[in-house]
Design a protein around this motif. Sequence first.
Motif, mmCIF file in Angstrom:
data_model
loop_
_atom_site.group_PDB
_atom_site.id
_atom_site.type_symbol
_atom_site.label_atom_id
_atom_site.label_comp_id
_atom_site.label_asym_id
_atom_site.label_seq_id
_atom_site.Cartn_x
_atom_site.Cartn_y
_atom_site.Cartn_z
ATOM 1 N N THR A 183 57.415 39.619 29.724
ATOM 2 C CA THR A 183 56.603 38.564 30.339
ATOM 3 C C THR A 183 56.995 37.193 29.807
ATOM 4 O O THR A 183 57.095 36.216 30.564
ATOM 5 C CB THR A 183 55.110 38.818 30.078
ATOM 6 O OG1 THR A 183 54.737 40.070 30.645
ATOM 7 C CG2 THR A 183 54.251 37.719 30.681
ATOM 8 N N ILE A 184 57.222 37.105 28.507
ATOM 9 C CA ILE A 184 57.608 35.826 27.903
ATOM 10 C C ILE A 184 58.960 35.361 28.455
ATOM 11 O O ILE A 184 59.148 34.176 28.758
ATOM 12 C CB ILE A 184 57.625 35.955 26.370
ATOM 13 C CG1 ILE A 184 56.178 36.054 25.857
ATOM 14 C CG2 ILE A 184 58.354 34.774 25.724
ATOM 15 C CD1 ILE A 184 56.067 36.435 24.394
ATOM 16 N N GLU A 185 59.892 36.285 28.630
ATOM 17 C CA GLU A 185 61.185 35.906 29.225
ATOM 18 C C GLU A 185 61.006 35.443 30.666
ATOM 19 O O GLU A 185 61.661 34.485 31.113
ATOM 20 C CB GLU A 185 62.155 37.087 29.156
ATOM 21 C CG GLU A 185 62.583 37.454 27.742
ATOM 22 C CD GLU A 185 63.177 36.261 27.005
ATOM 23 O OE1 GLU A 185 64.079 35.597 27.560
ATOM 24 O OE2 GLU A 185 62.730 35.981 25.873
ATOM 25 N N PHE A 186 60.129 36.108 31.395
ATOM 26 C CA PHE A 186 59.834 35.707 32.775
ATOM 27 C C PHE A 186 59.207 34.321 32.784
ATOM 28 O O PHE A 186 59.569 33.466 33.606
ATOM 29 C CB PHE A 186 58.895 36.735 33.406
ATOM 30 C CG PHE A 186 58.563 36.494 34.854
ATOM 31 C CD1 PHE A 186 59.536 36.178 35.782
ATOM 32 C CD2 PHE A 186 57.239 36.616 35.297
ATOM 33 C CE1 PHE A 186 59.221 35.972 37.126
ATOM 34 C CE2 PHE A 186 56.908 36.409 36.621
ATOM 35 C CZ PHE A 186 57.902 36.088 37.537
ATOM 36 N N ILE A 217 50.718 29.628 33.631
ATOM 37 C CA ILE A 217 50.785 31.088 33.694
ATOM 38 C C ILE A 217 49.367 31.613 33.497
ATOM 39 O O ILE A 217 48.713 31.309 32.500
ATOM 40 C CB ILE A 217 51.697 31.677 32.598
ATOM 41 C CG1 ILE A 217 53.139 31.189 32.762
ATOM 42 C CG2 ILE A 217 51.628 33.203 32.619
ATOM 43 C CD1 ILE A 217 53.846 31.699 33.998
ATOM 44 N N ASP A 218 48.892 32.380 34.453
ATOM 45 C CA ASP A 218 47.572 33.010 34.422
ATOM 46 C C ASP A 218 47.788 34.424 33.889
ATOM 47 O O ASP A 218 48.355 35.273 34.579
ATOM 48 C CB ASP A 218 47.022 33.011 35.849
ATOM 49 C CG ASP A 218 45.594 33.489 35.960
ATOM 50 O OD1 ASP A 218 45.060 34.022 34.980
ATOM 51 O OD2 ASP A 218 45.017 33.332 37.050
ATOM 52 N N ALA A 219 47.385 34.661 32.645
ATOM 53 C CA ALA A 219 47.810 35.855 31.917
ATOM 54 C C ALA A 219 46.810 36.999 32.033
ATOM 55 O O ALA A 219 45.865 37.115 31.250
ATOM 56 C CB ALA A 219 48.058 35.517 30.447
ATOM 57 N N SER A 220 47.041 37.870 32.999
ATOM 58 C CA SER A 220 46.237 39.076 33.184
ATOM 59 C C SER A 220 47.052 40.268 32.701
ATOM 60 O O SER A 220 48.012 40.103 31.935
ATOM 61 C CB SER A 220 45.842 39.206 34.660
ATOM 62 O OG SER A 220 44.900 40.238 34.838
ATOM 63 N N SER A 221 46.720 41.487 33.156
ATOM 64 C CA SER A 221 47.483 42.669 32.746
ATOM 65 C C SER A 221 47.156 43.851 33.642
ATOM 66 O O SER A 221 46.156 43.864 34.352
ATOM 67 C CB SER A 221 47.195 43.021 31.279
ATOM 68 O OG SER A 221 45.864 43.482 31.114
ATOM 69 N N PHE A 272 47.385 37.540 25.245
ATOM 70 C CA PHE A 272 48.579 37.343 26.061
ATOM 71 C C PHE A 272 48.775 35.863 26.415
ATOM 72 O O PHE A 272 49.882 35.337 26.329
ATOM 73 C CB PHE A 272 48.493 38.191 27.328
ATOM 74 C CG PHE A 272 48.293 39.656 27.064
ATOM 75 C CD1 PHE A 272 49.056 40.326 26.119
ATOM 76 C CD2 PHE A 272 47.312 40.372 27.745
ATOM 77 C CE1 PHE A 272 48.868 41.678 25.864
ATOM 78 C CE2 PHE A 272 47.113 41.720 27.504
ATOM 79 C CZ PHE A 272 47.897 42.379 26.562
ATOM 80 N N ALA A 273 47.691 35.208 26.809
ATOM 81 C CA ALA A 273 47.771 33.776 27.099
ATOM 82 C C ALA A 273 48.230 33.016 25.860
ATOM 83 O O ALA A 273 49.052 32.083 25.945
ATOM 84 C CB ALA A 273 46.415 33.257 27.569
ATOM 85 N N ASP A 274 47.715 33.409 24.704
ATOM 86 C CA ASP A 274 48.064 32.778 23.437
ATOM 87 C C ASP A 274 49.554 32.936 23.148
ATOM 88 O O ASP A 274 50.266 31.976 22.831
ATOM 89 C CB ASP A 274 47.217 33.403 22.326
ATOM 90 C CG ASP A 274 47.395 32.735 20.976
ATOM 91 O OD1 ASP A 274 47.940 31.607 20.918
ATOM 92 O OD2 ASP A 274 46.995 33.335 19.966
ATOM 93 N N ALA A 275 50.058 34.152 23.248
ATOM 94 C CA ALA A 275 51.467 34.418 22.940
ATOM 95 C C ALA A 275 52.402 33.699 23.909
ATOM 96 O O ALA A 275 53.423 33.127 23.496
ATOM 97 C CB ALA A 275 51.723 35.923 22.968
ATOM 98 N N ILE A 276 52.072 33.728 25.191
ATOM 99 C CA ILE A 276 52.919 33.065 26.190
ATOM 100 C C ILE A 276 52.965 31.564 25.941
ATOM 101 O O ILE A 276 54.034 30.933 25.993
ATOM 102 C CB ILE A 276 52.405 33.375 27.608
ATOM 103 C CG1 ILE A 276 52.589 34.860 27.924
ATOM 104 C CG2 ILE A 276 53.130 32.517 28.652
ATOM 105 C CD1 ILE A 276 51.818 35.334 29.134
ATOM 106 N N LYS A 277 51.818 30.975 25.640
ATOM 107 C CA LYS A 277 51.773 29.541 25.368
ATOM 108 C C LYS A 277 52.590 29.199 24.128
ATOM 109 O O LYS A 277 53.373 28.231 24.124
ATOM 110 C CB LYS A 277 50.317 29.097 25.209
ATOM 111 C CG LYS A 277 50.172 27.606 24.951
ATOM 112 C CD LYS A 277 48.715 27.199 24.785
ATOM 113 C CE LYS A 277 48.627 25.708 24.467
ATOM 114 N NZ LYS A 277 47.231 25.265 24.287
#
Length: 370
Positions: free
Chosen positions: A246-249, A261-265, A284-289
């Motif tokens: 997801t992070i690469e995407f 990025i709206d981080a669901s799962s 997930f939102a935290d890690a992506i940010k």
Amino acid sequence: MSALFSPIKLRGLTLENRVVVSPMCQYSAEDGVPTDWHFTHINNLALSGAAMFCIEATHVEAIGRITPGCLGLYSDASEAALKQILSSVRKYSHTAIAMQLAHAGRKASSARPWDGGQLIPLEQGGWQTVAPSAIPHKEGEAAPLALDSAGLKRIREAFVDAAKRATRIGIDAIELHGAHGYLMHEFLSPLSNRRTDEYGGSLQNRMRFPLEIFEAVRAVFPENKPVGMRVSSTDWVEGGWDLGQTIEFAKALKARGVDWIDASSGGVSPLQKITLGPGYQVQFADAIKRETGVPTIAVGLITEAKHAEEIVASGKADMVALGRAMLYEPRWGWHAAAALGGEVEAPPQYWRSQPSTQKALFGRTTFGAR
């Protein structure tokens, strides 16, 4: 000052707070066209105190609808009806109106949730679904058709056409639905994508079609208006799509100008194992940010004002989106502002509702009413 009730700028769109009403399917359209239910639903939640309301998954072609009752933006009738709803909303609300554009892929042709939610067979009024690969979502279901190059082209063009229609009716922002096991997520996940061409196999190949759709939509939607993406940060299944991918995407989307990025799962496999709890997806939102610098929206069982405030104030996400909590309490934003010392806009017809013990809760505006 409340972090949740501070402004945020997304391209040319300035939101007065960080509260978003999540896109929530209502299963109440007729041949993709919104009905009086949508008129009531959208007008109601446009007065919630949230700075942005996102219209439910709005499908770009008829066979891309999750259910026969799902909304679409592939016809003149739907465009006209949505334009009328937006015109009504904007008489009394400054809330930004976003739209989630979607294609359900192999999870299309399903019954409404209150009718069981299962795949509708062709002989019972269902339709042939499409997907990256001819793999059914659940064992025993009819397989979707694997998309060929003509099908991929048709769907890309359908997203472009829907984005152009969204522009014409005055939508303020677009969110592309790349989550919950629907078509773009199906391309991303190795559980559902077994292709051997340039759209399958490696991570770069599996990302290709969703990125093509993003690029095509971004190219036709006004430059000053934001385009975000909802993702499933993990499939919750071993060997499936995960946070690292997801992070690469998200990095690839950032290079193409994504605005959030709206981080669901979850959603791509019935084998998923999820431990639910308040804010279970905030990680997930935290890690992506942190890893990409892209603004994120946190979602998932967030119901309390103090929890939402902590998420934004701590920098775990830039915005918080609520779904079920908004349905249960359509003035959630008002109550959150009162609890956190923030301010929201409200129509003058409702100003008298503010308890005498609260001060300066409502911004004094007439919303352009005459």
